[in-house]
Design a protein around this motif. Structure first.
Motif, mmCIF file in Angstrom:
data_model
loop_
_atom_site.group_PDB
_atom_site.id
_atom_site.type_symbol
_atom_site.label_atom_id
_atom_site.label_comp_id
_atom_site.label_asym_id
_atom_site.label_seq_id
_atom_site.Cartn_x
_atom_site.Cartn_y
_atom_site.Cartn_z
ATOM 1 N N VAL A 27 -3.959 1.256 -4.633
ATOM 2 C CA VAL A 27 -2.779 1.151 -5.653
ATOM 3 C C VAL A 27 -1.758 2.276 -5.348
ATOM 4 O O VAL A 27 -2.091 3.461 -4.712
ATOM 5 N N GLY A 28 -0.473 1.963 -5.064
ATOM 6 C CA GLY A 28 0.525 2.835 -4.687
ATOM 7 C C GLY A 28 1.883 2.863 -5.907
ATOM 8 O O GLY A 28 1.536 2.159 -6.694
ATOM 9 N N PHE A 29 2.490 3.923 -5.495
ATOM 10 C CA PHE A 29 3.557 4.292 -6.642
ATOM 11 C C PHE A 29 4.943 4.247 -5.814
ATOM 12 O O PHE A 29 4.961 5.151 -5.097
ATOM 13 N N LYS A 31 8.073 5.759 -5.324
ATOM 14 C CA LYS A 31 8.708 6.939 -5.865
ATOM 15 C C LYS A 31 10.363 6.740 -5.867
ATOM 16 O O LYS A 31 10.967 6.881 -6.723
ATOM 17 N N ILE A 47 6.296 5.573 -0.877
ATOM 18 C CA ILE A 47 5.135 5.182 -1.643
ATOM 19 C C ILE A 47 4.290 6.175 -1.713
ATOM 20 O O ILE A 47 3.651 6.741 -0.795
ATOM 21 N N ASP A 48 3.714 6.655 -2.860
ATOM 22 C CA ASP A 48 2.746 7.823 -3.113
ATOM 23 C C ASP A 48 1.354 6.898 -3.146
ATOM 24 O O ASP A 48 1.121 5.956 -4.146
ATOM 25 N N GLN A 73 10.012 3.473 -9.215
ATOM 26 C CA GLN A 73 9.178 4.198 -10.226
ATOM 27 C C GLN A 73 8.137 3.150 -10.736
ATOM 28 O O GLN A 73 8.217 2.929 -11.922
ATOM 29 N N ARG A 74 7.465 2.302 -9.920
ATOM 30 C CA ARG A 74 6.581 1.265 -10.348
ATOM 31 C C ARG A 74 5.469 1.407 -9.543
ATOM 32 O O ARG A 74 5.431 1.595 -8.269
ATOM 33 N N LYS A 75 4.431 0.806 -9.800
ATOM 34 C CA LYS A 75 2.943 0.710 -9.390
ATOM 35 C C LYS A 75 2.763 -0.640 -8.597
ATOM 36 O O LYS A 75 3.611 -1.469 -9.008
ATOM 37 N N ASP A 111 1.354 -6.475 -9.517
ATOM 38 C CA ASP A 111 1.166 -5.428 -10.329
ATOM 39 C C ASP A 111 -0.165 -4.983 -10.902
ATOM 40 O O ASP A 111 -1.005 -5.727 -11.236
ATOM 41 N N ILE A 118 -3.390 6.041 -9.120
ATOM 42 C CA ILE A 118 -2.788 6.087 -7.550
ATOM 43 C C ILE A 118 -3.759 6.496 -6.690
ATOM 44 O O ILE A 118 -4.501 7.397 -6.731
ATOM 45 N N THR A 166 -8.981 -3.295 -10.247
ATOM 46 C CA THR A 166 -8.772 -1.578 -10.011
ATOM 47 C C THR A 166 -9.649 -1.170 -11.197
ATOM 48 O O THR A 166 -10.179 -2.167 -12.115
#
Length: 182
Positions: A27-29, A31, A47-48, A73-75, A111, A118, A166
């Protein structure tokens, strides 16, 4: 003797079954995302992935499919153990998973649930094992696994029909059912 030499060389690299466990899905976010300065069809994303080294730079060919505003700003779900590859001068350090509608060709990001952590690894029930640290591009592991990745009738992302999970629930596409994932 020649045969034994060859096998000892191969033992340096673990050879597990070619399945989803070899792929490091996390899972990434995103930024932020912006248009690649030198390629009209590419986005560059920061991507975080919850790594101490900080966010990864990822290049995705999604400009024609997903508006820039929807990339912010989304996963997302990332393939994290592909060999980094330069795309028009910017090195991409992962790949974002998206589902493609079988008839319309509509593309949507896969999604994770809003509460998914994260950096957490995505799992598939019945398949356990540690992913390769880095997939050997010559072995085409992802390319062999990818045809078994698809969304089901309920838009849940699956590997061989088993949901990608997840800790907060399954990975889904917004509207694409029965679509290939890559």
């Amino acid at each position: 003797a020649a045969g034994s030499k060859g096998s000892s060389k191969g033992s340096k690299e673990p050879e597990g079954p070619v399945d989803i466990t070899r792929i490091d899905l996390r899972v990434g976010f995103i930024k932020k995302a912006w248009r690649h300065p030198d390629a009209d069809s590419l986005y560059v994303e920061e991507i975080d992935l919850g790594e101490p080294t900080g966010p990864r730079t990822v290049v995705s060919g999604l400009v024609k499919h997903i508006p820039e505003a929807e990339m912010q700003q989304r996963k997302v779900i990332c393939v994290c153990n592909l060999k980094p590859a330069a795309m028009r001068g910017i090195t991409s350090q992962a790949m974002v998973l998206a589902a493609t509608h079988p008839e319309t060709g509509k593309v949507e990001l896969c999604d994770p649930p809003a509460d998914a952590a994260i950096g957490e690894r995505v799992t598939v029930e019945g398949f356990s094992g540690e992913p390769d640290e880095q997939l050997n591009p010559k072995k085409k592991i992802f390319e062999q696994v990818q045809p078994d990745l698809a969304t089901n009738a309920d838009r849940v992302a699956c590997y061989k029909g088993v949901p990608l999970m997840t800790s907060a629930g399954p990975v889904k596409a917004a509207t694409v059912a029965g679509g290939s994932i890559r």
